[in-house]
Every structure is written in structure tokens, then in C-alpha cells.
Design an enzyme around this catalytic site. Structure first.
Site, PDB file in Angstrom:
ATOM      1  N   ASP A   1      -6.612   4.515  -5.128  1.00 16.01           N
ATOM      2  CA  ASP A   1      -7.369   4.499  -3.937  1.00 16.01           C
ATOM      3  C   ASP A   1      -8.014   5.794  -3.600  1.00 16.01           C
ATOM      4  O   ASP A   1      -8.246   6.385  -4.932  1.00 16.01           O
ATOM      5  CB  ASP A   1      -6.435   3.934  -2.735  1.00 16.01           C
ATOM      6  CG  ASP A   1      -7.157   3.576  -1.527  1.00 16.01           C
ATOM      7  OD1 ASP A   1      -7.582   2.447  -1.656  1.00 16.01           O
ATOM      8  OD2 ASP A   1      -7.279   4.349  -0.725  1.00 16.01           O
TER       9      ASP A   1
ATOM     10  N   LYS B   1       0.888  -1.006   0.029  1.00 20.54           N
ATOM     11  CA  LYS B   1      -0.141   0.051   0.176  1.00 20.54           C
ATOM     12  C   LYS B   1       0.839   1.110   0.256  1.00 20.54           C
ATOM     13  O   LYS B   1       2.087   1.284   0.444  1.00 20.54           O
ATOM     14  CB  LYS B   1      -0.861  -0.026   1.314  1.00 20.54           C
ATOM     15  CG  LYS B   1      -2.085   0.767   0.968  1.00 20.54           C
ATOM     16  CD  LYS B   1      -3.070   0.185   0.238  1.00 20.54           C
ATOM     17  CE  LYS B   1      -4.503   1.053   0.153  1.00 20.54           C
ATOM     18  NZ  LYS B   1      -5.530   0.267  -0.735  1.00 20.54           N
TER      19      LYS B   1
END
Length: 450
Positions: free
Chosen positions: A165, A125
Site C-alpha cells: 500500500d 488491513k
């Protein structure tokens, strides 16, 4: 379960002040006792201690020039958490709330989410504490180019493949990819969520929302219920929320709420999805503007929310779809949903329930699809984009959607069977955590102490 206490205590020493990360780790570890007792090899080889430490953590400054000629500086992150199953895979988040704890909790969750898809991808991430809201296209381009000027040296199509995202859509991915291509002198599948004209995949934008509804459909069918005719509460108004609402309508359900950072819309007749798309995807306006078209709807500004929760969960609905951000649902919100007869929750967001809310759900009989399973459709379709890039093909919308549907069905079947195997039928949290853990842990054992 002293290993949980010992692990959290160790993390508090080595990774201080990272409460969201501790919460994510504890949520997973609490489910693993049955498999750790059954297979002592995982403890003997310190798999837990190895899992909670990222393989690599990258932090860097991101200097950029705003439209007034002023130098701005943000902080960038990429956490390459675990590559036992494949190249690191996970989104980039641009939002003021981004910090080391947020990125680590998201990266840790991503390990198990990606494992559940059954596809060859590891967990990672990244992001930055940059807020795209209110910025011009030129400012966003300059920021993305500066961000990628550092990140490009750490990623690659067989090493680490970021996606979008919160705050990172097709526009941002375009600027990021352009800078990567310039620096790396390569046109390859290093980012997913790309534009359809230059390597993107059909359904990628819709995938997380569509997949969440497919998962909810399988979950409710297992309880002899169906989505048709159900009233649904949805939080958020970004990609996940919008395409959750779209698929709900397609399957006969009716979303009656959505929200943004400033307030909540409730529309008894059903959310006008075309209007929400126009406000959010084209005009980038606040949801309050919804009332200009639909005066019969109601809008609750954030300052008028209940002190103990979120207005979006305070209506009578059959199903709830948290699709905004982490820790958005309180225990009081859950109690209100249960009082109103809510049958199930499917998480479009990552870890949207607070710890107290999660405990309340676990103590109830409500159907509950945890985020690492219910919202895995996004990363699954990202991997399908990688496969198309690698083979220089493009599949049709229908082909990708059908594969997404099958992935979500496989996830639901696998975690349901695991829950049954360990004597906890319908406990999809335990099923998801054990299924994902076993796939990653076994690969780690087979690859040696690395």
C-alpha cells in the site's frame, strides 16, 4: 435509520476517537436500508453489529536501529476484519499518519471491495506509523525485518495474505518476505506484490490504476461518453496515479495534473509520464523538479493551495481521478469541478472525499465510481497472484490484464444491476455497498454465529 445512530454511538464507546472509521461505517450503512427492510434476517442475526467489529485486532511495537545506531520504535497494526469469503486480504501501509482509526477504516472498506471482485478473499488491513521517506535501504530493511518478526505468526497463505500500500512497494515487500521465509521456514504465497523473479505477478503494480480507468471507461460508456479526448485531473504520483495516467493515455485521454505531498503540477499539453516515473520511481524527487524539464508547466506548492481545498481540482477537466489518500477532496473542490463541467469521478484512492464532498456528489448528477468498486483492481490482481502461486504457474501480462479487465467489467455490471433493482439507477454507491454487503452477510449467516 436508527440502526446507524445506534451503531456509531456504540463504536464511539468501544472504539473512541476513530473518526475515519466512523465515516467509513456510516457511508456504507446509509446505503443498506433497502436490503435490511427487504430481508429482516440480517437485523435478526445482528449482521451489522458483527460486521463493524473486527474478528481480530493485532497491535505491536516495532523496535529498529537507525544508521546512527539509535534505537527507534514505531507501532505496527494488522486488523483481520472479516474472513467469511476467504483469507483476510489487504495491504500494509507505512506512513506517519497511520493509526488505529485509519487502519480500521481501510480494513472495513476492504471487506466490501474484496467481496465485489467475486473472488474468494476476506477483508483486512495493516501497517505502521513508519515513514520510509528519507530512510536508507538498510534502515528500511531493519524496520521491515522487525515488523515481520511479529507479524509472521499471524499470517499465512490460507489465513491472511497482506500486500503493499502507501509506503510499501516491491523493495519493502522483498524485505518483509525474506524475513517471513526465514522465520516460517516456508516459501509460499503469503504476500502479494512480490518481485517478478520470486513469485510476483505481471500487472500487479499497474492493477489499481489500470482497473480504475477500466471502471471509468465502463461508467462513461453507460452514459454514451468515451474516454478518448477527455482532459483528466489526477491526484498523487505513486503507483495508483502513475498507472492511472498510463492507461488514460492508452485509451486516448489526457491527464493534465498530478501531485505529491508538497505541491501540484498542471501541464496543459499533458503530463510527461516518463518524467514523473523517473522522478518518483527512480530518483525519489519532489514534483517541483518537473519544471526543470518543462518550464511551460505550472507548479503550485502546498502552502499556496486554496484554503478550502486542493489545487489539483481547480482546473477545467472532464474527469477526476483522486489517487492520493483519504479525505483529499473537499466540498469546495467538488463545486469547482462541477462548475467547470466535470462529467465524472473515479476513485483510485480509498475514501478520498470528505463527508461534505460526498454529500455534494450525491446531490449532483455527475458519474461517480466509489473507491471500493473503482479501485478494486489491485486486490483482484493480488488474488490472481495468489492463484498463480498456489498452482506454481506464471501467466503472461496479457492474460492477467485481460482477467483484470473482466473483473472490473463484472464489478460495474453487478453494482449497476443492483442499483437498478433497488430503484436507484446509476447510484453506484448504493449498488456497490448492497452488492458487497449481501455477499458477505449471506456467507456469515451460512457459517453460523462465529
Amino acid at each position: 435509520m436508527s440502526y446507524i445512530h445506534d451503531t456509531i454511538e456504540q463504536l464511539q464507546q468501544t472504539s473512541p476517537a476513530q473518526s475515519e472509521f466512523y465515516q467509513a461505517v456510516e457511508d456504507v450503512l446509509e446505503s443498506l436500508e433497502p436490503i435490511l427492510e427487504q430481508h429482516p434476517k440480517y437485523r435478526e442475526q445482528a449482521i451489522i453489529a458483527r460486521l463493524v467489529e473486527p474478528e481480530r485486532q493485532i497491535m505491536f511495537r516495532v523496535p529498529w536501529l537507525d544508521d546512527n545506531g539509535q534505537v527507534q520504535v514505531n507501532k505496527g497494526y494488522r486488523i483481520e476484519f472479516n474472513s467469511a469469503l476467504g483469507p483476510y486480504k489487504g495491504g500494509l501501509r507505512f506512513h506517519p499518519s497511520v493509526n488505529g482509526s485509519i487502519i480500521k477504516f481501510l480494513g472495513f472498506e476492504q471487506i466490501f471491495k474484496n467481496a465485489l471482485t467475486g473472488l474468494p478473499i476476506g477483508g483486512g488491513k495493516g501497517g505502521a506509523n513508519f515513514d520510509p521517506k528519507g530512510k536508507s535501504d538498510a534502515e528500511i530493511m531493519r524496520f521491515c525485518q522487525s515488523f515481520m518478526s511479529e507479524l509472521f505468526r499471524h499470517i499465512g497463505p490460507t489465513t491472511d495474505v497482506p500486500a503493499g500500500d502507501i509506503g510499501v512497494g516491491t523493495r519493502e515487500l522483498g524485505y518483509l518476505f525474506g524475513q517471513y521465509k526465514r522465520l516460517a521456514n516456508a516459501f509460499d504465497g503469503v504476500l502479494t506484490g512480490k518481485g517478478l523473479g520470486w513469485g510476483g505477478s505481471f500487472v500487479r503494480k499497474e492493477a489499481t490504476g489500470f482497473g480504475c480507468v477500466y471502471f471509468a471507461n465502463y461508467m462513461m460508456a453507460d452514459r454514451e461518453e468515451e474516454l478518448d479526448g477527455k482532459r483528466c485531473a489526477v491526484s498523487g504520483s505513486g503507483n495508483v496515479a502513475i498507472y492511472t495516467m498510463e492507461k488514460l493515455y492508452e485509451l486516448g485521454a489526457k491527464p493534465v495534473t498530478c501531485s505529491d505531498s508538497s505541491g501540484t503540477i498542471y501541464h496543459e499539453a499533458g503530463i510527461d509520464l516518463d518524467l514523473v516515473k523517473r522522478l518518483k520511481e527512480q530518483q525519489h524527487e519532489r514534483l517541483e523538479k518537473y519544471l526543470e524539464t518543462h518550464s511551460e508547466a505550472s507548479y503550485t506548492p502546498r502552502e499556496d493551495y486554496p484554503q478550502n481545498g486542493h489545487q489539483v481540482w481547480r482546473y477545467q477537466v472532464d474527469l477526476a481521478f483522486p489517487c492520493a489518500t483519504q479525505n483529499e477532496v473537499t466540498r469546495e473542490d467538488i463545486e469547482c469541478l462541477l462548475e467547470h463541467g466535470c462529467l465524472g469521478i473515479a476513485e483510485g484512492a480509498n475514501m478520498p472525499l470528505t463527508e461534505a464532498a460526498f454529500d455534494a456528489v450525491q446531490q449532483s448528477s455527475i458519474a461517480y465510481g466509489p473507491g471500493k468498486a473503482a479501485n478494486a483492481g489491485g486486490v483482484a490482481t493480488s488474488q490472481l497472484e495468489m492463484a498463480q502461486n498456489a498452482s506454481m504457474q506464471r501467466w503472461t501480462f496479457e492474460q492477467v490484464d485481460e482477467r483484470l479487465k473482466q473483473v472490473m467489467k463484472n464489478i460495474y455490471t453487478d453494482i449497476s444491476q443492483t442499483a437498478d433493482k433497488y430503484g436507484k439507477p446509476r447510484n453506484l454507491v448504493l449498488g456497490a455497498n448492497i452488492t458487497g454487503f449481501k455477499r458477505v452477510a449471506d456467507a456469515m449467516l451460512e457459517q453460523g454465529l462465529v
